[in-house]
Design an enzyme around this catalytic site. Structure first.
Site, PDB file in Angstrom:
ATOM      1  CE  LYS A 140      -4.461  -0.737   2.182  1.00 16.32           C
ATOM      2  NZ  LYS A 140      -5.216  -0.529   3.436  1.00 16.32           N
TER       3      LYS A 140
HETATM    4  C1  E4P Z   1      -8.670   0.167   3.510  1.00 19.25           C
HETATM    5  O1  E4P Z   1      -7.858  -0.520   2.890  1.00 19.25           O
HETATM    6  C2  E4P Z   1      -8.346   0.779   4.809  1.00 19.25           C
HETATM    7  O2  E4P Z   1      -7.578  -0.128   5.550  1.00 19.25           O
HETATM    8  C3  E4P Z   1      -9.522   1.108   5.688  1.00 19.25           C
HETATM    9  O3  E4P Z   1     -10.727   0.630   5.163  1.00 19.25           O
HETATM   10  C4  E4P Z   1      -9.503   2.518   6.201  1.00 19.25           C
HETATM   11  O4  E4P Z   1     -10.698   2.784   6.829  1.00 19.25           O
HETATM   12  P1  E4P Z   1     -10.944   3.765   8.032  1.00 19.25           P
HETATM   13  O5  E4P Z   1     -11.650   4.942   7.494  1.00 19.25           O
HETATM   14  O6  E4P Z   1     -11.808   2.952   8.947  1.00 19.25           O
HETATM   15  O7  E4P Z   1      -9.606   4.109   8.649  1.00 19.25           O
END
Ligand code: E4P
Length: 230
Positions: free
Chosen positions: A89
């Site tokens: 990522k």
């Molecule tokens: C996606 O890959 C992220 O890990 C995640 O969904 C981020 O979401 P949040 O808004 O709950 O931090």
């Protein structure tokens, strides 16, 4: 591959993997911190490898821990060696709008043959550009978009149309789930994948009326059984 689990808790991952309903895992530093990962980079490596082993060959997204250009490349190379199903990522830009990140995405995909999940995106246009940069996955944070007062379904629809029209290979992941309804709603809007928090995935399975119906079946089954024994 419609459903990923957004978690680094191995017991939750094992539970849903055994059911055969998840096709990948997404993590990020915040998820790992909340899920109790300790021990610095060694702890992250250990947990990532453990998760990758549980779900292999399904993909596991692990996020770099820096926004420095060379640091991102170096960590991506290192993390992707931990297991063949780990992808990397990279956020769409840095905390101050630094623009080096798409260059990193492009280099990782094209030069180093590393699969990238470009993340922390809030709009179709960001995701479209990440797709053009060559990212395997483009992640839009649906719950956060909705919390800003926009309907993320509109962004998902526009993005899916652009990706299909220009024949781009990127898969749309919608994350940041906040409600049980999100998964079906976002898949219906055009997401290839929704990555779901464990509690919400459980919420998709368990229904109060199903509980009541199953209870009815079991108590009537008991009545029949006791009649046979008479
Ligand atoms: C996606 O890959 C992220 O890990 C995640 O969904 C981020 O979401 P949040 O808004 O709950 O931090």
């Amino acid at each position: 591959m419609p459903i990923f689990l957004d978690s680094s808790i191995t017991s939750e991952i094992k539970k849903f993997h055994k059911m055969g309903i998840i096709r990948g895992i997404t993590t990020n530093p915040t998820i790992m911190f909340k899920d109790g990962v300790t021990g610095g980079m060694d702890g992250i490596k250990e947990r990532s490898k453990e998760i990758a082993d549980i779900v292999k060959p399904y993909p596991v997204s692990v996020e770099v821990m820096t926004n420095d250009r060379d640091g991102m490349i170096q960590q991506a190379k290192e993390f992707s060696k931990w297991a063949t199903n780990i992808n990397i990522k990279i956020t769409a830009h840095g905390p101050n709008g630094e623009l080096v990140n798409f260059e990193v995405v492009h280099e990782l995909e094209k030069v180093h043959n590393i699969r990238v999940n470009t993340t922390a995106m809030m709009s179709a246009q960001q995701c479209f550009l990440a797709a053009l940069a060559g990212s395997t996955y483009v992640s839009i944070f649906g719950g956060r978009v909705n919390n800003m007062g926009y309907n993320c379904c509109d962004e998902i629809q526009k993005l899916r149309t652009a990706i299909d029209d220009f024949d781009l290979k990127s898969k749309i992941i919608v994350g940041s789930t906040r409600e049980v309804l999100n998964t079906i709603e976002w898949l219906n809007a055009g997401a290839h994948i929704v990555t779901i928090a464990p509690k919400l995935l459980e919420g998709m399975i368990v229904h109060p009326y199903t509980k009541e119906t199953v209870q009815m079946f079991l108590s009537d089954a008991g009545k029949i059984k006791s009649m046979l024994n008479k």
